[in-house]
Design a protein around this motif. Structure first.
Motif, PDB file in Angstrom:
ATOM      1  N   ILE A  51       0.843  -1.200   0.000  1.00 35.36           N
ATOM      2  CA  ILE A  51       0.000   0.000   0.000  1.00 35.36           C
ATOM      3  C   ILE A  51       0.879   1.252   0.000  1.00 35.36           C
ATOM      4  O   ILE A  51       1.914   1.300   0.671  1.00 35.36           O
ATOM      5  N   ASP A  52       0.471   2.272  -0.762  1.00 33.09           N
ATOM      6  CA  ASP A  52       1.324   3.457  -0.903  1.00 33.09           C
ATOM      7  C   ASP A  52       0.737   4.660  -0.177  1.00 33.09           C
ATOM      8  O   ASP A  52      -0.394   4.638   0.325  1.00 33.09           O
ATOM      9  N   THR A  53       1.535   5.729  -0.146  1.00 32.42           N
ATOM     10  CA  THR A  53       1.147   6.946   0.581  1.00 32.42           C
ATOM     11  C   THR A  53      -0.100   7.577  -0.008  1.00 32.42           C
ATOM     12  O   THR A  53      -0.963   8.076   0.722  1.00 32.42           O
ATOM     13  N   THR A  54      -0.236   7.553  -1.335  1.00 29.14           N
ATOM     14  CA  THR A  54      -1.387   8.178  -2.002  1.00 29.14           C
ATOM     15  C   THR A  54      -2.693   7.555  -1.518  1.00 29.14           C
ATOM     16  O   THR A  54      -3.668   8.258  -1.217  1.00 29.14           O
ATOM     17  N   THR A  55      -2.713   6.225  -1.457  1.00 30.59           N
ATOM     18  CA  THR A  55      -3.930   5.534  -1.021  1.00 30.59           C
ATOM     19  C   THR A  55      -4.264   5.874   0.427  1.00 30.59           C
ATOM     20  O   THR A  55      -5.419   6.124   0.778  1.00 30.59           O
ATOM     21  N   ILE A  56      -3.254   5.906   1.287  1.00 29.97           N
ATOM     22  CA  ILE A  56      -3.490   6.209   2.701  1.00 29.97           C
ATOM     23  C   ILE A  56      -3.922   7.660   2.874  1.00 29.97           C
ATOM     24  O   ILE A  56      -4.791   7.970   3.691  1.00 29.97           O
ATOM     25  N   LYS A  57      -3.337   8.555   2.086  1.00 29.12           N
ATOM     26  CA  LYS A  57      -3.755   9.965   2.139  1.00 29.12           C
ATOM     27  C   LYS A  57      -5.229  10.105   1.784  1.00 29.12           C
ATOM     28  O   LYS A  57      -5.967  10.870   2.411  1.00 29.12           O
ATOM     29  N   GLN A  58      -5.671   9.363   0.766  1.00 28.05           N
ATOM     30  CA  GLN A  58      -7.070   9.430   0.365  1.00 28.05           C
ATOM     31  C   GLN A  58      -7.981   8.906   1.468  1.00 28.05           C
ATOM     32  O   GLN A  58      -9.036   9.474   1.755  1.00 28.05           O
ATOM     33  N   PHE A  59      -7.542   7.827   2.134  1.00 31.17           N
ATOM     34  CA  PHE A  59      -8.311   7.284   3.256  1.00 31.17           C
ATOM     35  C   PHE A  59      -8.430   8.310   4.379  1.00 31.17           C
ATOM     36  O   PHE A  59      -9.510   8.542   4.920  1.00 31.17           O
ATOM     37  N   ILE A  60      -7.315   8.944   4.715  1.00 32.87           N
ATOM     38  CA  ILE A  60      -7.325   9.925   5.807  1.00 32.87           C
ATOM     39  C   ILE A  60      -8.187  11.128   5.437  1.00 32.87           C
ATOM     40  O   ILE A  60      -8.914  11.671   6.285  1.00 32.87           O
ATOM     41  N   TYR A  61      -8.148  11.531   4.184  1.00 33.43           N
ATOM     42  CA  TYR A  61      -8.971  12.642   3.709  1.00 33.43           C
ATOM     43  C   TYR A  61     -10.456  12.317   3.891  1.00 33.43           C
ATOM     44  O   TYR A  61     -11.241  13.159   4.362  1.00 33.43           O
ATOM     45  N   GLU A  62     -10.854  11.087   3.537  1.00 36.26           N
ATOM     46  CA  GLU A  62     -12.254  10.689   3.682  1.00 36.26           C
ATOM     47  C   GLU A  62     -12.636  10.572   5.153  1.00 36.26           C
ATOM     48  O   GLU A  62     -13.704  11.013   5.569  1.00 36.26           O
ATOM     49  N   ALA A  63     -11.738   9.987   5.941  1.00 38.52           N
ATOM     50  CA  ALA A  63     -12.023   9.803   7.373  1.00 38.52           C
ATOM     51  C   ALA A  63     -12.119  11.140   8.092  1.00 38.52           C
ATOM     52  O   ALA A  63     -12.903  11.298   9.037  1.00 38.52           O
ATOM     53  N   ALA A  64     -11.317  12.114   7.657  1.00 41.75           N
ATOM     54  CA  ALA A  64     -11.250  13.416   8.326  1.00 41.75           C
ATOM     55  C   ALA A  64     -12.567  14.178   8.265  1.00 41.75           C
ATOM     56  O   ALA A  64     -12.805  15.078   9.080  1.00 41.75           O
ATOM     57  N   LYS A  65     -13.425  13.821   7.335  1.00 44.48           N
ATOM     58  CA  LYS A  65     -14.713  14.505   7.208  1.00 44.48           C
ATOM     59  C   LYS A  65     -15.576  14.322   8.460  1.00 44.48           C
ATOM     60  O   LYS A  65     -16.440  15.143   8.766  1.00 44.48           O
ATOM     61  N   ASN A  66     -15.336  13.217   9.184  1.00 40.56           N
ATOM     62  CA  ASN A  66     -16.143  12.917  10.371  1.00 40.56           C
ATOM     63  C   ASN A  66     -15.334  12.927  11.661  1.00 40.56           C
ATOM     64  O   ASN A  66     -15.805  12.451  12.697  1.00 40.56           O
ATOM     65  N   LEU A  67     -14.098  13.488  11.592  1.00 41.79           N
ATOM     66  CA  LEU A  67     -13.230  13.478  12.768  1.00 41.79           C
ATOM     67  C   LEU A  67     -12.744  14.881  13.091  1.00 41.79           C
ATOM     68  O   LEU A  67     -12.497  15.675  12.179  1.00 41.79           O
ATOM     69  N   ASN A  68     -12.597  15.173  14.376  1.00 42.96           N
ATOM     70  CA  ASN A  68     -11.976  16.438  14.756  1.00 42.96           C
ATOM     71  C   ASN A  68     -10.457  16.309  14.626  1.00 42.96           C
ATOM     72  O   ASN A  68      -9.927  15.224  14.363  1.00 42.96           O
ATOM     73  N   ALA A  69      -9.760  17.411  14.829  1.00 41.84           N
ATOM     74  CA  ALA A  69      -8.307  17.423  14.620  1.00 41.84           C
ATOM     75  C   ALA A  69      -7.596  16.425  15.520  1.00 41.84           C
ATOM     76  O   ALA A  69      -6.660  15.731  15.088  1.00 41.84           O
ATOM     77  N   ARG A  70      -8.037  16.317  16.760  1.00 44.86           N
ATOM     78  CA  ARG A  70      -7.383  15.400  17.692  1.00 44.86           C
ATOM     79  C   ARG A  70      -7.567  13.947  17.265  1.00 44.86           C
ATOM     80  O   ARG A  70      -6.639  13.136  17.336  1.00 44.86           O
ATOM     81  N   SER A  71      -8.769  13.607  16.806  1.00 44.54           N
ATOM     82  CA  SER A  71      -9.034  12.236  16.357  1.00 44.54           C
ATOM     83  C   SER A  71      -8.263  11.923  15.073  1.00 44.54           C
ATOM     84  O   SER A  71      -7.785  10.801  14.888  1.00 44.54           O
TER      85      SER A  71
END
Length: 298
Positions: A51-71
């Motif tokens: 798995i590469d950085t691009t894929t993980i970045k996309q996951f974090i971008y999607e997850a961040a929509k429902n998470l605060n900065a600390r989470s």
């Protein structure tokens, strides 16, 4: 290597080599499972090794929509730890999370209760209720000894050394420490043991566990939360409190009254003094008083 195998190996590493508790391990694994679920739901064919950085970045971008900065920061940290393990074991050459920056967050100061608020919570306990004496002893131990909730639920009768004025606490990574216990707290535990616990039909596996439910079994973490939330509601306490709030209050009140930070560190079971130092930020008035009273240029 499949995700299942990678997670299985990671869990063994966290348990055996790092000595983490089941609760801590579950937190680490939860972050990786979120990533796996994202990959499955989006039909992305990859594994932990490639798995590469691009894929993980996309996951974090999607997850961040429902998470605060600390989470978000916690999620990135959890993934970074998992891939660091894979690099450490030579499964990978690089950590794909290394170049992903966590959001900037301020240091969260712990919530605390005043002495009056703690007294009001204890006074709200119905001692005529079968679990009243137990609940009073629980609150007294949390506040007077500064225990984590898991340390409280795992406390054993054989850990009580009242003649010496200490209890033996098993903390994170099964590390043990001795914590002083006040005479009043000893008294409340003794009342509970003598008048309540001794009359329970105790499950054979829990004979040595101090705090039991009415079926004679060890209390769960969730039950401790329920007890505390119920008391807070009774007195209309406008604070979101948990068992950890009493631990924070224990440390803060000791510091406010002039206790040594190193002594507080030992009682809390913090590996690093840096962790304990967060309490020096709670009451800046106390720090000002120290300077005004003790500095030679005062």
């Amino acid at each position: 290597m499949t995700w299942t195998q990678a997670l299985k190996d990671y869990i063994s590493y966290l348990k055996i080599e790092r000595g983490l508790s089941d609760n801590s391990i579950n937190s680490y694994v939860l972050d990786v499972n979120k990533l796996i679920k994202y990959l499955d739901s989006n039909a992305i064919q990859t594994n932990a090794i490639v798995i590469d950085t691009t894929t993980i970045k996309q996951f974090i971008y999607e997850a961040a929509k429902n998470l605060n900065a600390r989470s978000q920061s916690r999620l990135i940290s959890g993934l970074k730890g998992f891939f660091n393990y894979l690099v450490f074991e030579d499964y990978r050459q690089d950590n794909p999370v290394d170049t992903i920056d966590s959001p900037k967050i301020g240091r969260k100061l712990p919530d605390t209760l005043s002495e009056n608020e703690i007294n009001n919570l204890i006074q709200a306990i119905d001692l005529s209720h079968p679990q009243g004496e137990r609940n009073r002893a629980i609150i007294e131990v949390l506040y007077s000894c500064g225990l984590r909730v898991s340390e409280l639920t795992n406390l054993k009768i054989s850990d009580l050394f009242f003649e010496e004025g200490f209890i033996k606490v098993t903390g994170k990574g099964d590390k043990q420490r001795f914590v002083p216990i006040l005479e009043d707290t000893q008294k409340y535990i003794t009342i509970y043991k003598t008048h309540i616990r001794n009359h329970l039909t105790i499950h054979p596996d829990h004979n040595d566990i101090l705090f039991l439910n009415r079926r004679g079994k060890q209390l769960t973490r969730a039950m401790i939360f329920t007890i505390i939330k119920g008391l807070a509601k009774q007195i209309d306490l406008n604070k979101n409190i948990s068992p950890h709030t009493f631990r924070h209050s224990f440390a803060t009140h000791l510091l406010e009254n002039g206790a040594d930070l190193r002594a507080i560190q030992l009682m809390l079971g913090h590996e690093s003094i840096t962790t304990t130092e967060i309490y020096t930020h709670v009451d800046k008035t106390q720090l000002t008083n120290v300077i005004n009273n003790f500095h030679p240029r005062r």
